[in-house]
Scaffold this active site. Structure first.
Site, PDB file in Angstrom:
ATOM      1  N   CYS A 197      -2.296   3.057   9.051  1.00  0.00           N
ATOM      2  CA  CYS A 197      -3.320   2.107   8.596  1.00  0.00           C
ATOM      3  C   CYS A 197      -4.504   2.054   9.550  1.00  0.00           C
ATOM      4  CB  CYS A 197      -2.758   0.689   8.526  1.00  0.00           C
ATOM      5  SG  CYS A 197      -1.401   0.496   7.413  1.00  0.00           S
ATOM      6  N   HIS A 203       0.869  -1.185   0.000  1.00  0.00           N
ATOM      7  CA  HIS A 203       0.000   0.000   0.000  1.00  0.00           C
ATOM      8  C   HIS A 203       0.906   1.236   0.000  1.00  0.00           C
ATOM      9  CE1 HIS A 203      -3.783  -1.945   2.013  1.00  0.00           C
ATOM     10  NE2 HIS A 203      -4.045  -1.673   0.746  1.00  0.00           N
TER      11      HIS A 203
HETATM   12  N1  ARG Z   1      -3.919  -6.953   6.552  1.00  0.00           N
HETATM   13  C1  ARG Z   1      -4.332  -5.750   5.935  1.00  0.00           C
HETATM   14  C2  ARG Z   1      -4.272  -5.896   4.422  1.00  0.00           C
HETATM   15  O1  ARG Z   1      -3.399  -6.588   3.947  1.00  0.00           O
HETATM   16  C3  ARG Z   1      -3.448  -4.609   6.355  1.00  0.00           C
HETATM   17  C4  ARG Z   1      -3.886  -3.309   5.816  1.00  0.00           C
HETATM   18  C5  ARG Z   1      -2.980  -2.194   6.163  1.00  0.00           C
HETATM   19  N2  ARG Z   1      -3.531  -0.965   5.793  1.00  0.00           N
HETATM   20  C6  ARG Z   1      -2.873   0.008   5.159  1.00  0.00           C
HETATM   21  N3  ARG Z   1      -3.474   1.115   4.938  1.00  0.00           N
HETATM   22  N4  ARG Z   1      -1.655  -0.141   4.742  1.00  0.00           N
HETATM   23  O2  ARG Z   1      -5.072  -5.382   3.730  1.00  0.00           O
END
Ligand code: ARG
Length: 703
Positions: free
Chosen positions: A264, A168
């Site tokens: 996050c 991300h």
């Molecule tokens: N386990 C979640 C996923 O893989 C973590 C999300 C983390 N969020 C972020 N904004 N980076 O989607």
């Protein structure tokens, strides 16, 4: 406390690592402690509450990642673009987040189905609100970016993520107050790094090292001069202090196990709109059509790979699979690129694979005039070996003198438009040269399955495991082809290196010339020198060709030879004077087979016939190459590569070298007509003559 800043969070009541959708989750299934997670989450909540307002969305059983509210959507003003999760494991969160936004008075936009976008996890506003940085490559699709621009009326700058640990954008990128940017350059491709550097001044860039990046230092919450994060190294802390930021570290290790941290776990739901800022999409897309044995030949996967490798994205709009072995397939692929430049790069490579714009998209070429002799306009289209056609006034015109690494000049003649491949140095001021990629198509022969398996056989040879029997089989085919060409009055050219002479192939090559199998010879100074040395003194670079041993003082031989030919003025004159009476060069002269010898820095002499002006030598080569049906490349990498560059696809090439690397390099032109043979060139020539003889007197040999 800042009233104007508000975050959305979701308590970790149902948080756990239940599945693996990013590399951090691997090996961590059910390994996080709920108690510790709760404790860490409340600490973060507390830190943020002290400095801003925090709203909560109800956690839902069965959706463990819902704590990561950054992925709820992307907010600007009172508008939100709802996330469309890539993975089904998170798609169930969508309705709950949607409900929350609607309940709180937001206008909710939803992307088309199958167009993933993961909210503020992948889209971060410049803290001054000037534009939106949007990530793609793992979770969000590039094609979602134009929607963001349209719905949020803001400029979108697309950044491509390339390290799956930083899947991300918010895991490796964090815009800060005052125009600062905290980021990890290693997570982006080169083009994106350039974009970042163009938009953020060096003194405002806080580029971190991997060690901080893997602690999720970029996954930080910024409230004015305060930055909240899991952990920062001493060095990074110092950087922040120097830039006037206060860092609040709060451990979030339990959430790291799911691939998330401070940022996050939050979604900023108050993002002020700047009224003077408006939509601008740099993302471009266009549809290209491909036809052929798309699956069999691997063409479609090569096309899709190159799109992604160059930073673009694609959607296969339709694919008509040919059902029979011989029938071809066709596909329409929508290509998206983060900018016009990237699009042009991708499209020009797709054109090389034979892709064309769809009929509704196709337009005429663009041209620009040459303003400086020998220099093409910046954006000129670089040619390939493939037959090319260009669209002028609605008509497709075939490009003449096709070769690679040229530009295409277009002119109007009484007979209509003429398009020609030209070397840069030959461009004249005022000439119209094609720029961009519009209105260009290459015509590729459809590779069938049979042709491909032949090629595999040859690369099998290239791998150095060729049995003698296999070499024989290939030579048989080549002999047959050469015989055919000779009978039909075609043209075979030979490029030869001195190794041909050193390995005893001189006599065979001489015979090929004498018997009319060769219509031109291309080489350097050395092939001629050693051939004449052998004819006159019986040695090749001082080695006795009969006994295979060096002759005392033999290294002087070749200079004596050079001197002799210089004395007569040319090879032809030495023949005329009865000095040179046999060998490859002698046969060329006697049989009126033209040759071109291109000089190089290491040449002794050189012979009077050797062209030391390389530009002239290239011209001589390409003149001789005109209309060639087959080229035998015999143990000379340098001259063979030169020849390869000048030769359009469709001309058969046979490359013989003892070094598999040379064969691979030369036969790997992506065209099906080239054949590589890894063997001793002297041996090859002797086999070739045997085979040719068999074709001439089949019974005699059989007897
Ligand atoms: N386990 C979640 C996923 O893989 C973590 C999300 C983390 N969020 C972020 N904004 N980076 O989607």
């Amino acid at each position: 406390m800042t009233d104007s800043i508000r975050f959305l969070m979701c308590a970790p009541d149902h948080y756990d690592v239940d599945y693996v959708i990013n590399p951090w989750m691997e090996g961590n299934i059910h390994k996080s402690s709920r108690d510790r997670a709760v404790e860490q989450w409340y600490k973060l909540h507390h830190i943020l509450k002290d400095r801003s307002l925090v709203d909560l969305v109800e956690p839902q059983q069965g959706w463990p990642d819902m704590v990561f509210t950054a992925n709820a959507g992307l907010v600007l003003g009172k508008t939100v673009v709802l996330s469309r999760f890539l993975h089904k494991e998170r798609q169930g969160e969508e309705p709950y987040f949607k409900q929350w936004f609607e309940d709180h008075g937001y206008t909710v936009y939803e992307l088309p189905k199958d167009l993933p976008f993961e909210g503020a996890g992948d889209a971060l506003l410049d803290r001054e609100g000037r534009w939106l940085w949007a990530g793609y490559g793992f979770r969000s699709e590039l094609d979602s970016h134009p929607y963001l621009a349209k719905w949020l009326d803001i400029e979108v700058v697309s950044l491509r993520l390339t390290d799956e640990r930083f899947y991300h954008l918010d895991t490796c990128f964090c815009p800060l107050t005052g125009g600062y940017l905290l980021y990890y350059p290693g997570a982006f491709d080169a083009y994106s790094n350039r974009l970042i550097e163009m938009r953020v001044l060096p003194e405002k860039r806080i580029a971190i090292e991997e060690a901080d990046a893997v602690n999720f230092a970029c996954n930080a919450v910024n409230i004015d001069r305060v930055i909240v994060m899991n952990k920062a190294s001493d060095r990074l802390n110092q950087r922040f202090a120097d830039a006037g930021f206060e860092v609040v570290e709060t451990p979030l290790t339990e959430f790291l196990k799911a691939g998330g941290a401070a940022k996050c776990l939050t979604l900023r739901v108050t993002e002020p709109v700047r009224t003077e800022v408006h939509a601008n999409v740099l993302v471009e897309s266009r549809t290209m059509r491909m036809e052929g044995h798309l699956l069999d030949s691997g063409l479609i996967s090569r096309a899709l790979d190159l799109i992604v490798e160059n930073g673009g994205s694609f959607q296969v709009l339709n694919f008509n699979l040919g059902e029979q072995r011989q029938s071809t397939s066709s596909a329409e692929v929508k290509v998206s690129a983060p900018s016009h430049d990237v699009m042009e790069e991708i499209v020009s490579q797709l054109i090389d694979l034979g892709a064309v714009a769809t009929p509704q998209d196709v337009c005429d070429i663009n041209v620009e005039a040459v303003t400086q002799e020998g220099v093409a306009p910046d954006d000129f289209y670089v040619t390939t070996i493939y037959p090319t056609e260009v669209r002028v006034n609605g008509e497709w015109v075939k490009v003449e003198n096709q070769r690679m690494d040229g530009a295409i000049a277009v002119s109007d003649t009484p007979k209509g438009s003429v398009a020609q491949c030209k070397l840069l140095r030959d461009l004249k001021a005022g000439e119209q040269v094609i720029v961009g990629v519009e209105g260009i198509r290459t015509v590729r022969k459809t590779e069938s399955r049979t042709q491909r398996s032949n090629q595999q056989e040859f690369s099998f040879m290239g791998a150095g495991v060729s049995s003698e029997r296999r070499v024989e089989l290939i030579v048989e085919q080549i002999a047959w082809e050469m015989r055919q060409i000779r009978d039909q009055g075609g043209k075979v050219l030979v490029t030869a290196g001195p190794v041909v002479i050193h390995t005893g192939g001189g006599q065979h090559l001489s015979r090929l010339i004498r018997e009319g199998y060769v219509q031109g010879l291309l080489g350097g100074n050395a092939i001629a020198v050693h051939d004449i040395e052998q004819s006159l003194m019986g040695t090749s670079l001082g080695v006795d060709m009969q006994r295979g041993v060096p002759v005392r003082g033999g290294h002087r031989h070749h200079l004596k030879i050079i001197n002799t030919i210089r004395h007569y003025g040319s090879i032809a004159k030495a023949v005329e004077h009865g000095v040179l009476t046999k060998g490859v060069m002698y046969e060329c002269v006697k049989n009126n087979v033209p040759f071109a010898l291109a000089g190089s820095i290491r040449d002794d002499g050189p012979l009077p016939d050797t062209q030391m002006d390389l530009i002239k030598a290239q011209t001589e080569y390409s003149k001789l190459l005109e209309g060639t049906d087959l080229i035998l490349m015999l143990s000379t990498m340098l001259h063979s590569i030169g020849v390869g560059n000048m030769t359009p696809a469709g001309v058969k090439m046979v490359c013989v070298d003892i070094n598999p690397a040379v064969v691979t390099k030369l036969s790997d032109r992506g065209s099906i007509e080239s054949v590589g043979v890894v063997t001793d060139v002297g041996l090859f020539l002797s086999l070739l003559l045997q085979q040719l003889e068999k074709l001439t007197n089949p019974y005699q040999v059989l007897a």
